[in-house]
Design an enzyme around this catalytic site. Structure first.
Site, mmCIF file in Angstrom:
data_model
loop_
_atom_site.group_PDB
_atom_site.id
_atom_site.type_symbol
_atom_site.label_atom_id
_atom_site.label_comp_id
_atom_site.label_asym_id
_atom_site.label_seq_id
_atom_site.Cartn_x
_atom_site.Cartn_y
_atom_site.Cartn_z
ATOM 1 N N GLY A 67 0.841 -1.196 0.000
ATOM 2 C CA GLY A 67 0.000 0.000 0.000
ATOM 3 C C GLY A 67 0.868 1.235 0.000
ATOM 4 C CG ASN A 146 -4.053 -6.911 4.478
ATOM 5 O OD1 ASN A 146 -3.272 -7.848 4.394
ATOM 6 N ND2 ASN A 146 -4.608 -6.393 3.409
ATOM 7 N N GLY A 147 -7.508 -6.322 4.311
ATOM 8 C CA GLY A 147 -8.547 -7.199 3.797
ATOM 9 C C GLY A 147 -9.729 -6.385 3.332
#
Ligand code: SF4
Length: 510
Positions: A67, A146-147
């Protein structure tokens, strides 16, 4: 969420004042990586070591490939309370400054790097940047996710109807509001309550005043590992984050597991119904760094094995094996070793082009990927060139690279791809074009070959990919060991929000 003197010193401005600030870093119009799927987030946390935030900054720097849009760190110090800094851009641009790091004291910290799939995509506000923080009656808590939560729309509507006031457009904020509504008496228990309502993919790093918490969703779609650093512990999306701070890998957090770390104790809980894991197989192919360890095996070695498998499945009469840098390189090494063809670094990548090159003129735009990649004419002229890449998404970059190689004098251009055709979007934390823009969603392999204008094109089979990641018998269609939905259309978690928005699952005929 409420803020008081002990709450994070949120350096973000009120929403009305953030609207003129720089938004996400735009994908560059000729960045070859614009034609890739993109991992959305990385999380990192440390407990039990002084200057924890410095370690978190280093860990996030190692996870920057997960990211690049924004990053944030929350720390806690017994005297100063929770402190937070959230910034747009790379970790190295903000979190290397002493003046910034001095505001993040304490022996406990978590952080996050972001590239959005949900929330204000394309129009990021600083309030969407994680970690998020909530002040509860038993103290504060911060979370980094995260996800992707696949029922976030429904949860958000329900929570707003019941009085919750959202501050961001991120799916992850639902977790904080669900925790606020739990009647449990401590934060880990509230987090368990909240996460039992959540569907989709989540690997979470979280913290209270005294505890570092890590959680993976029941299928363990996204990675999360536990490390030991000095007398303390670290959580990281990938082992490369542990390496940079000199931490030793202890183990992966298991699918459906929550670890609560306090002092020298690591408590393990399984708060969800136990299921067989469905880890993202694309982490092996592309998302994770090649120096990370997944499932006890080096990502580099797995990618090399993919190349070996690909050479067995799809041999070709060629003179050279050329990787498309950087992500195609390990598979090309494997392909060359298995086929006996010479491995040749005939395409050079300029590391200094990309998101810094913001305002191209039309003339420069037309140069396309040439600004990022250059073909070594002396190596390919008159040769039958086999190009190895990790994936084909829209096919736009592959076409341009083929043209460059032909322009450099190659006699033939063949493509071998280290993943099966990407025909379905990901709803579990990866930025994917809508299905209609995926080349493989509406073309056969032969049609893609003709569209790309290459002499041959072959993708590794799904069975071949499973073999390369260690499943000797290939993919078991009745109980696949991995999430492979972007290749197979077999979604291990029903993407409820997307179905409500009109997305159609694979039919029996497909
Ligand atoms: S759909 Fe593809 S990218 Fe998304 S989690 Fe599954 S395998 Fe990974």
């Amino acid at each position: 969420m409420s803020h008081d003197a002990q709450s994070p010193s949120h350096d973000d401005l009120p929403p009305n004042l953030t609207s003129n600030l720089p938004r996400r870093l735009p994908r560059h119009p000729f960045d070859p990586e614009d034609d890739k799927l993109r991992e959305e987030c990385g999380v990192f946390g440390v407990i039990g070591t002084s200057e924890a935030a410095n370690f978190v900054a280093l860990g996030l720097h190692a996870l920057q490939h997960r990211g690049q849009e924004a990053g944030g760190i929350v720390s806690h110090h017994p005297e100063f309370g929770f402190k937070s800094v959230r910034r747009f851009g790379y970790i190295r641009d903000s979190f290397t400054k002493q003046s910034v790091m001095d505001t993040l004291p304490g022996a406990l910290a978590i952080g996050h790097v972001r590239y959005s799939t949900s929330g204000s995509k394309g129009n990021t506000q600083i309030r969407d940047v994680q970690p998020f923080f909530g002040e509860f009656s038993m103290g504060g808590a911060a979370i980094a996710h995260n996800g992707n939560i696949t029922n976030a729309d429904a949860l958000r509507r329900e929570l707003i109807d019941r009085g919750s006031i959202f501050q961001s457009s991120s799916d992850s904020e639902c977790i904080i509001h669900l925790m606020a509504r739990s009647l449990q008496r401590d934060i880990p228990e509230r987090m368990k309550d909240a996460l039992r309502r959540v569907e989709g993919a989540f690997s979470i790093g979280a913290m209270t005043r005294t505890k570092l918490i890590g959680v993976r969703d029941p299928l363990g779609v996204r990675p999360l590992v536990l490390g030991r650093v000095g007398d303390g512990f670290a959580l990281s999306s990938e082992t490369c984050g542990l390496d940079i701070i000199g931490a030793d890998l202890v183990r992966e957090i298991e699918p459906g597991e929550m670890v609560v770390i306090s002092g020298d104790a690591v408590q393990s809980f399984f708060p969800f119904e136990r299921k067989a894991g469905r880890f993202c197989i694309f982490e092996h192919v592309y998302f994770s760094r090649p120096d990370s360890i997944l499932g006890g095996r080096s990502v580099y070695e797995t990618r090399r094995a993919i190349g070996v498998e690909l050479a067995r499945e799809a041999p070709v009469d060629a003179d050279l094996v050329v990787p498309i840098p950087d992500s195609g390189t390990p598979a090309a090494v494997g392909y060359a070793a298995e086929s006996g063809l010479p491995f040749t670094l005939a395409i050079t990548r300029n590391q200094y082009v990309g998101r810094t090159f913001i305002e191209p003129t039309e003339q420069i735009r037309n140069m396309g990927v040439r600004l990022k990649l250059n073909v070594n004419r002396s190596l390919v002229a008159g040769k039958r060139v086999l190009l190895v890449d990790d994936s084909v998404v829209r096919g736009t970059t592959s076409r341009k690279i083929k043209e460059m190689v032909l322009d450099a004098g190659a006699a033939e251009v063949h493509f071998r791809i280290a993943s099966p055709p990407t025909a379905w979007p990901c709803f579990y934390g990866v930025d994917t074009p809508e299905r209609g823009k995926l080349l493989a969603a509406h073309m056969s392999e032969d049609e893609m070959r003709d569209y790309l204008g290459v002499d041959s094109l072959r993708f590794i089979s799904l069975d071949g990919l499973y073999r390369a990641v260690g499943e000797a018998a290939g993919r078991d269609p009745t109980a696949p060991r991995y999430c492979d939905a972007c290749f197979s259309g077999d979604y291990p978690v029903v993407p409820a929000d997307m179905i409500a928005r009109g997305f159609e699952l694979k039919t029996a005929a497909e």
